[in-house]
Design a protein around this motif. Structure first.
Motif, PDB file in Angstrom:
ATOM      1  N   VAL A  57       0.847  -1.189   0.000  1.00 41.01           N
ATOM      2  CA  VAL A  57       0.000   0.000   0.000  1.00 41.01           C
ATOM      3  C   VAL A  57       0.884   1.241   0.000  1.00 41.01           C
ATOM      4  O   VAL A  57       1.757   1.399   0.849  1.00 41.01           O
ATOM      5  N   LEU A  58       0.684   2.098  -0.996  1.00 35.80           N
ATOM      6  CA  LEU A  58       1.360   3.392  -1.046  1.00 35.80           C
ATOM      7  C   LEU A  58       0.268   4.446  -0.935  1.00 35.80           C
ATOM      8  O   LEU A  58      -0.624   4.514  -1.801  1.00 35.80           O
ATOM      9  N   ARG A  59       0.352   5.240   0.106  1.00 31.88           N
ATOM     10  CA  ARG A  59      -0.685   6.231   0.359  1.00 31.88           C
ATOM     11  C   ARG A  59      -0.863   7.153  -0.849  1.00 31.88           C
ATOM     12  O   ARG A  59       0.097   7.723  -1.353  1.00 31.88           O
ATOM     13  N   GLY A  60      -2.096   7.239  -1.316  1.00 34.45           N
ATOM     14  CA  GLY A  60      -2.428   8.174  -2.381  1.00 34.45           C
ATOM     15  C   GLY A  60      -2.156   7.675  -3.782  1.00 34.45           C
ATOM     16  O   GLY A  60      -2.297   8.438  -4.738  1.00 34.45           O
ATOM     17  N   LEU A  61      -1.759   6.399  -3.957  1.00 34.50           N
ATOM     18  CA  LEU A  61      -1.394   5.912  -5.285  1.00 34.50           C
ATOM     19  C   LEU A  61      -1.873   4.484  -5.481  1.00 34.50           C
ATOM     20  O   LEU A  61      -1.759   3.652  -4.585  1.00 34.50           O
ATOM     21  N   ASP A  62      -2.386   4.211  -6.667  1.00 34.39           N
ATOM     22  CA  ASP A  62      -2.771   2.853  -7.030  1.00 34.39           C
ATOM     23  C   ASP A  62      -2.432   2.663  -8.504  1.00 34.39           C
ATOM     24  O   ASP A  62      -2.588   3.593  -9.311  1.00 34.39           O
ATOM     25  N   ILE A  63      -1.959   1.478  -8.853  1.00 33.68           N
ATOM     26  CA  ILE A  63      -1.648   1.141 -10.239  1.00 33.68           C
ATOM     27  C   ILE A  63      -2.236  -0.226 -10.529  1.00 33.68           C
ATOM     28  O   ILE A  63      -2.015  -1.167  -9.767  1.00 33.68           O
ATOM     29  N   GLU A  64      -2.986  -0.315 -11.632  1.00 32.80           N
ATOM     30  CA  GLU A  64      -3.614  -1.573 -12.002  1.00 32.80           C
ATOM     31  C   GLU A  64      -3.406  -1.840 -13.490  1.00 32.80           C
ATOM     32  O   GLU A  64      -3.260  -0.909 -14.288  1.00 32.80           O
ATOM     33  N   ARG A  65      -3.412  -3.127 -13.830  1.00 35.29           N
ATOM     34  CA  ARG A  65      -3.314  -3.573 -15.226  1.00 35.29           C
ATOM     35  C   ARG A  65      -4.662  -4.182 -15.584  1.00 35.29           C
ATOM     36  O   ARG A  65      -5.176  -5.032 -14.863  1.00 35.29           O
ATOM     37  N   LEU A  66      -5.230  -3.715 -16.700  1.00 34.38           N
ATOM     38  CA  LEU A  66      -6.516  -4.222 -17.166  1.00 34.38           C
ATOM     39  C   LEU A  66      -6.307  -5.083 -18.400  1.00 34.38           C
ATOM     40  O   LEU A  66      -5.591  -4.687 -19.320  1.00 34.38           O
ATOM     41  N   TYR A  74      -4.589   8.260 -14.834  1.00 36.62           N
ATOM     42  CA  TYR A  74      -3.773   8.208 -16.041  1.00 36.62           C
ATOM     43  C   TYR A  74      -4.001   6.833 -16.649  1.00 36.62           C
ATOM     44  O   TYR A  74      -3.700   5.817 -16.024  1.00 36.62           O
ATOM     45  N   LEU A  75      -4.558   6.787 -17.838  1.00 36.78           N
ATOM     46  CA  LEU A  75      -4.830   5.530 -18.519  1.00 36.78           C
ATOM     47  C   LEU A  75      -3.913   5.443 -19.726  1.00 36.78           C
ATOM     48  O   LEU A  75      -3.867   6.366 -20.546  1.00 36.78           O
ATOM     49  N   HIS A  94      -3.152   0.135 -18.621  1.00 37.67           N
ATOM     50  CA  HIS A  94      -2.704   0.372 -17.247  1.00 37.67           C
ATOM     51  C   HIS A  94      -3.346   1.646 -16.740  1.00 37.67           C
ATOM     52  O   HIS A  94      -3.469   2.628 -17.484  1.00 37.67           O
ATOM     53  N   ILE A  95      -3.750   1.611 -15.483  1.00 34.26           N
ATOM     54  CA  ILE A  95      -4.348   2.781 -14.840  1.00 34.26           C
ATOM     55  C   ILE A  95      -3.488   3.170 -13.645  1.00 34.26           C
ATOM     56  O   ILE A  95      -3.173   2.326 -12.808  1.00 34.26           O
ATOM     57  N   VAL A  96      -3.128   4.440 -13.577  1.00 28.40           N
ATOM     58  CA  VAL A  96      -2.455   4.989 -12.406  1.00 28.40           C
ATOM     59  C   VAL A  96      -3.433   5.985 -11.792  1.00 28.40           C
ATOM     60  O   VAL A  96      -3.911   6.892 -12.470  1.00 28.40           O
ATOM     61  N   VAL A  97      -3.743   5.773 -10.521  1.00 25.12           N
ATOM     62  CA  VAL A  97      -4.677   6.653  -9.812  1.00 25.12           C
ATOM     63  C   VAL A  97      -3.895   7.399  -8.740  1.00 25.12           C
ATOM     64  O   VAL A  97      -3.233   6.780  -7.908  1.00 25.12           O
ATOM     65  N   THR A  98      -3.951   8.731  -8.793  1.00 26.02           N
ATOM     66  CA  THR A  98      -3.360   9.543  -7.728  1.00 26.02           C
ATOM     67  C   THR A  98      -4.527  10.156  -6.961  1.00 26.02           C
ATOM     68  O   THR A  98      -5.217  11.034  -7.465  1.00 26.02           O
TER      69      THR A  98
END
Length: 191
Positions: A101-110, A130-131, A176-180
């Protein structure tokens, strides 16, 4: 009084985190709002810091307090694919790419099968997403506006708005999705 093993862990972790960021003791002490000699003592293992100081250091290094006090990590740790969180949403496979877990950040592969769609969940106000399309063709819809992404394309959008993803190609699409995440108050739940 802080246990000598915990003090040694703290010293090594702080040094490693500071070195990894390429910052000086003075820069981080200023960022944490503590005197430079205090920072030096923390890195030497001779400090007996208060909880308030530890929290300031953790904040300046952008880590959880537990990470400062835990036994130091090795140079690296591999996480096998089977250890990463994977979930299915219809014809879409979503794989977490951050095993910690990194506070404020998530990265996923679809992985979107041909014709697959997935509705995104709007996040906290101010969240950015960011997609990027790795393979195939992915259409992103945000509040009625559509963006068509081909391999290598990236779109930045407001993640706090209703949005959805669709594979508009004939084969598998990978994105890939990067969520801040926008900062939340202490009263809110964390993502």
């Amino acid at each position: 009084m802080i246990d000598e093993h915990v003090a040694a862990n703290l010293a090594e972790n702080i040094r490693a985190l500071r070195d990894g960021r390429g910052l000086s003791q003075g820069q981080l002490a200023k960022s944490a709002g503590i005197p430079r000699p205090t920072w030096t003592n923390l890195e030497s293992g001779s400090a007996n810091p208060t909880l308030a100081v530890l929290l300031k250091v953790a904040e300046a290094l952008h880590v959880r307090l537990e990470e400062l006090l835990a036994p130091p990590r090795g140079i690296g740790k591999i996480y096998k694919a089977s250890e990463l969180t994977v979930r299915k949403r219809g014809k879409v496979t979503v794989r977490k790419l951050l095993p910690e877990v990194l506070r404020g950040l998530d990265i996923e592969r679809l992985e979107l099968a041909a014709g697959a769609t997935m509705t995104g969940v709007p996040h906290t106000a101010g969240t950015r997403e960011y997609l990027t399309c790795e393979r195939g063709s992915v259409e992103l819809s945000v509040r009625g506006r559509s963006f068509l992404l081909e391999a290598g394309d990236v779109v930045v959008f407001a993640g706090d708005q209703p949005h959805g993803y669709r594979n508009v190609g004939r084969g598998l699409a990978v994105a890939h999705i990067v969520v801040t995440f926008a900062p939340r108050s202490d009263m809110d739940e964390h993502p």
